[in-house]
Scaffold this motif. Structure first.
Motif, PDB file in Angstrom:
ATOM      1  N   SER A   1       0.952  -1.466   0.024  1.00 44.01           N
ATOM      2  CA  SER A   1       0.049  -0.056  -0.088  1.00 44.01           C
ATOM      3  C   SER A   1       0.709   1.284   0.171  1.00 44.01           C
ATOM      4  CB  SER A   1      -0.947  -0.121   1.291  1.00 44.01           C
ATOM      5  OG  SER A   1      -0.111   0.259   2.503  1.00 44.01           O
ATOM      6  N   GLY A   2       2.248   1.027   0.738  1.00 46.08           N
ATOM      7  CA  GLY A   2       2.881   2.463   0.613  1.00 46.08           C
ATOM      8  C   GLY A   2       3.510   2.675  -0.478  1.00 46.08           C
ATOM      9  N   THR A   3       3.579   1.573  -1.234  1.00 40.16           N
ATOM     10  CA  THR A   3       4.159   1.945  -2.798  1.00 40.16           C
ATOM     11  C   THR A   3       3.096   2.158  -3.827  1.00 40.16           C
ATOM     12  OG1 THR A   3       5.976   0.047  -2.417  1.00 40.16           O
ATOM     13  CG2 THR A   3       5.570   0.620  -4.634  1.00 40.16           C
ATOM     14  N   ARG A   4       2.014   1.812  -3.620  1.00 43.64           N
ATOM     15  CA  ARG A   4       0.849   2.152  -4.378  1.00 43.64           C
ATOM     16  C   ARG A   4       0.439   3.617  -4.044  1.00 43.64           C
ATOM     17  NH1 ARG A   4      -3.818  -0.324  -3.372  1.00 43.64           N
ATOM     18  NH2 ARG A   4      -3.171  -1.357  -1.330  1.00 43.64           N
ATOM     19  N   LEU A   5       0.501   3.892  -3.006  1.00 41.91           N
ATOM     20  CA  LEU A   5       0.138   5.381  -2.641  1.00 41.91           C
ATOM     21  C   LEU A   5       1.486   6.304  -2.811  1.00 41.91           C
ATOM     22  CD1 LEU A   5      -2.189   4.925   0.583  1.00 41.91           C
ATOM     23  CD2 LEU A   5      -3.050   5.456  -1.787  1.00 41.91           C
ATOM     24  N   ALA A   6       2.474   5.984  -2.237  1.00 42.90           N
ATOM     25  CA  ALA A   6       3.813   6.969  -2.023  1.00 42.90           C
ATOM     26  C   ALA A   6       4.401   7.155  -3.486  1.00 42.90           C
ATOM     27  CB  ALA A   6       4.687   6.356  -1.010  1.00 42.90           C
ATOM     28  N   ARG A   7       4.682   6.043  -4.124  1.00 39.94           N
ATOM     29  CA  ARG A   7       5.352   6.197  -5.325  1.00 39.94           C
ATOM     30  C   ARG A   7       4.976   7.162  -6.403  1.00 39.94           C
ATOM     31  NH1 ARG A   7       9.890   6.930  -5.692  1.00 39.94           N
ATOM     32  NH2 ARG A   7      10.153   5.180  -4.149  1.00 39.94           N
ATOM     33  N   PRO A   8       3.743   7.333  -6.825  1.00 40.65           N
ATOM     34  CA  PRO A   8       3.110   8.406  -7.750  1.00 40.65           C
ATOM     35  C   PRO A   8       3.286   9.908  -7.156  1.00 40.65           C
ATOM     36  CG  PRO A   8       1.564   6.391  -7.566  1.00 40.65           C
ATOM     37  CD  PRO A   8       2.695   6.448  -6.641  1.00 40.65           C
ATOM     38  N   LEU A   9       3.282   9.658  -5.632  1.00 35.90           N
ATOM     39  CA  LEU A   9       3.153  11.114  -5.075  1.00 35.90           C
ATOM     40  C   LEU A   9       4.672  11.595  -5.150  1.00 35.90           C
ATOM     41  CD1 LEU A   9       1.888  13.505  -3.677  1.00 35.90           C
ATOM     42  CD2 LEU A   9       2.067  12.381  -1.583  1.00 35.90           C
ATOM     43  N   ILE A  10       5.418  10.711  -4.661  1.00 41.71           N
ATOM     44  CA  ILE A  10       6.998  10.957  -4.678  1.00 41.71           C
ATOM     45  C   ILE A  10       7.239  11.430  -6.150  1.00 41.71           C
ATOM     46  CG2 ILE A  10       9.276  10.077  -4.516  1.00 41.71           C
ATOM     47  CD1 ILE A  10       8.218   8.173  -2.184  1.00 41.71           C
ATOM     48  N   ASP A  11       7.100  10.692  -6.914  1.00 41.47           N
ATOM     49  CA  ASP A  11       7.600  11.066  -8.575  1.00 41.47           C
ATOM     50  C   ASP A  11       6.772  12.594  -8.849  1.00 41.47           C
ATOM     51  OD1 ASP A  11       8.918   8.672  -8.463  1.00 41.47           O
ATOM     52  OD2 ASP A  11       7.348   7.697  -9.524  1.00 41.47           O
ATOM     53  N   TRP A  12       5.537  12.694  -8.345  1.00 44.46           N
ATOM     54  CA  TRP A  12       4.921  14.000  -8.733  1.00 44.46           C
ATOM     55  C   TRP A  12       5.641  15.143  -7.935  1.00 44.46           C
ATOM     56  CZ3 TRP A  12       2.337  17.762  -6.264  1.00 44.46           C
ATOM     57  CH2 TRP A  12       1.637  18.724  -7.025  1.00 44.46           C
ATOM     58  N   LEU A  13       6.116  15.071  -6.814  1.00 45.97           N
ATOM     59  CA  LEU A  13       6.888  16.024  -6.050  1.00 45.97           C
ATOM     60  C   LEU A  13       7.991  16.338  -6.661  1.00 45.97           C
ATOM     61  CD1 LEU A  13       5.560  14.827  -2.250  1.00 45.97           C
ATOM     62  CD2 LEU A  13       5.166  17.210  -3.642  1.00 45.97           C
ATOM     63  N   ARG A  14       8.907  15.270  -6.941  1.00 41.68           N
ATOM     64  CA  ARG A  14      10.068  15.274  -7.548  1.00 41.68           C
ATOM     65  C   ARG A  14      10.110  16.124  -8.967  1.00 41.68           C
ATOM     66  NH1 ARG A  14      12.719   9.426  -6.069  1.00 41.68           N
ATOM     67  NH2 ARG A  14      13.323  10.004  -3.860  1.00 41.68           N
ATOM     68  N   GLY A  15       9.135  16.074  -9.610  1.00 45.15           N
ATOM     69  CA  GLY A  15       8.734  16.540 -10.832  1.00 45.15           C
ATOM     70  C   GLY A  15       8.697  17.860 -10.722  1.00 45.15           C
ATOM     71  N   LEU A  16       8.289  18.507  -9.619  1.00 44.18           N
ATOM     72  CA  LEU A  16       8.270  19.860  -9.110  1.00 44.18           C
ATOM     73  C   LEU A  16       9.449  20.480  -8.690  1.00 44.18           C
ATOM     74  CD1 LEU A  16       5.020  20.215  -6.795  1.00 44.18           C
ATOM     75  CD2 LEU A  16       5.259  20.822  -9.332  1.00 44.18           C
ATOM     76  N   GLY A  17      10.621  19.663  -8.806  1.00 41.80           N
ATOM     77  CA  GLY A  17      11.968  19.957  -8.314  1.00 41.80           C
ATOM     78  C   GLY A  17      12.400  19.930  -7.104  1.00 41.80           C
ATOM     79  N   LEU A  18      11.298  19.263  -6.259  1.00 45.45           N
ATOM     80  CA  LEU A  18      11.634  19.125  -4.736  1.00 45.45           C
ATOM     81  C   LEU A  18      12.564  17.929  -4.426  1.00 45.45           C
ATOM     82  CD1 LEU A  18       7.940  19.752  -3.796  1.00 45.45           C
ATOM     83  CD2 LEU A  18       9.703  21.233  -3.381  1.00 45.45           C
ATOM     84  N   GLU A  19      13.103  17.983  -3.317  1.00 45.58           N
ATOM     85  CA  GLU A  19      14.048  16.953  -2.820  1.00 45.58           C
ATOM     86  C   GLU A  19      13.162  15.993  -2.145  1.00 45.58           C
ATOM     87  OE1 GLU A  19      17.967  16.074  -0.132  1.00 45.58           O
ATOM     88  OE2 GLU A  19      17.829  17.984  -1.299  1.00 45.58           O
ATOM     89  N   VAL A  20      12.810  14.954  -2.333  1.00 45.16           N
ATOM     90  CA  VAL A  20      11.910  14.037  -1.577  1.00 45.16           C
ATOM     91  C   VAL A  20      12.746  12.598  -1.350  1.00 45.16           C
ATOM     92  CG1 VAL A  20       9.750  12.764  -1.718  1.00 45.16           C
ATOM     93  CG2 VAL A  20       9.856  15.088  -2.823  1.00 45.16           C
ATOM     94  N   GLY A  21      12.565  12.356  -0.194  1.00 43.67           N
ATOM     95  CA  GLY A  21      13.217  11.059   0.069  1.00 43.67           C
ATOM     96  C   GLY A  21      11.897   9.782   0.407  1.00 43.67           C
ATOM     97  N   ASP A  22      12.583   8.693  -0.006  1.00 44.65           N
ATOM     98  CA  ASP A  22      11.623   7.528   0.461  1.00 44.65           C
ATOM     99  C   ASP A  22      12.128   6.593   1.488  1.00 44.65           C
ATOM    100  OD1 ASP A  22       9.705   5.416   0.140  1.00 44.65           O
ATOM    101  OD2 ASP A  22      10.487   4.986  -2.007  1.00 44.65           O
ATOM    102  N   ASN A  23      11.663   6.709   2.655  1.00 43.85           N
ATOM    103  CA  ASN A  23      12.075   5.996   4.062  1.00 43.85           C
ATOM    104  C   ASN A  23      13.400   6.418   4.313  1.00 43.85           C
ATOM    105  OD1 ASN A  23       9.512   4.441   4.168  1.00 43.85           O
ATOM    106  ND2 ASN A  23      10.073   3.211   2.787  1.00 43.85           N
ATOM    107  N   ASP A  24      13.754   8.180   3.990  1.00 41.64           N
ATOM    108  CA  ASP A  24      14.962   8.376   4.431  1.00 41.64           C
ATOM    109  C   ASP A  24      14.822   9.433   5.205  1.00 41.64           C
ATOM    110  OD1 ASP A  24      17.757   8.641   3.596  1.00 41.64           O
ATOM    111  OD2 ASP A  24      17.225  10.524   2.274  1.00 41.64           O
ATOM    112  N   PRO A  25      15.547   9.493   6.279  1.00 36.75           N
ATOM    113  CA  PRO A  25      17.013   8.786   6.534  1.00 36.75           C
ATOM    114  C   PRO A  25      16.629   7.439   7.260  1.00 36.75           C
ATOM    115  CG  PRO A  25      16.608  10.475   8.040  1.00 36.75           C
ATOM    116  CD  PRO A  25      15.392  10.631   7.213  1.00 36.75           C
TER     117      PRO A  25
END
Length: 86
Positions: free
Chosen positions: A4-28
């Protein structure tokens, strides 16, 4: 394994990165590795088999009300864009 995290998070992470934002995935650190993800996620998400997602924004990015409003608007638009049914 619960994706569920992947299904919800991955598209949002990619979208935010597309805005030029630095976004981590389970980081740090990874909440997935913790036995508990916190009361709300455990009770209302994981225990009920519902998709769940934890978003953390650095405190220094939320010091002014305008910044808080901007993040709320950004995340709302992001969710509506990548998950229109939510």
């Amino acid at each position: 394994e619960d994706d569920s995290g992947t299904r919800l998070a991955r598209p949002l992470i990619d979208w935010l990165r597309g805005l030029g934002l630095e976004v981590g995935d389970n980081d740090p650190y990874s909440a997935i590795e913790l036995q508990s993800m916190g009361y709300t996620l455990d009770l209302h998400g994981r225990a009920r088999g519902l998709p769940y997602l934890l978003i953390e924004v650095r405190q220094d990015l939320l010091e002014q009300q305008e910044a808080i409003d901007a993040w709320a608007d950004r995340l709302t638009l992001g969710f509506r864009t990548v998950h229109p049914g939510i």
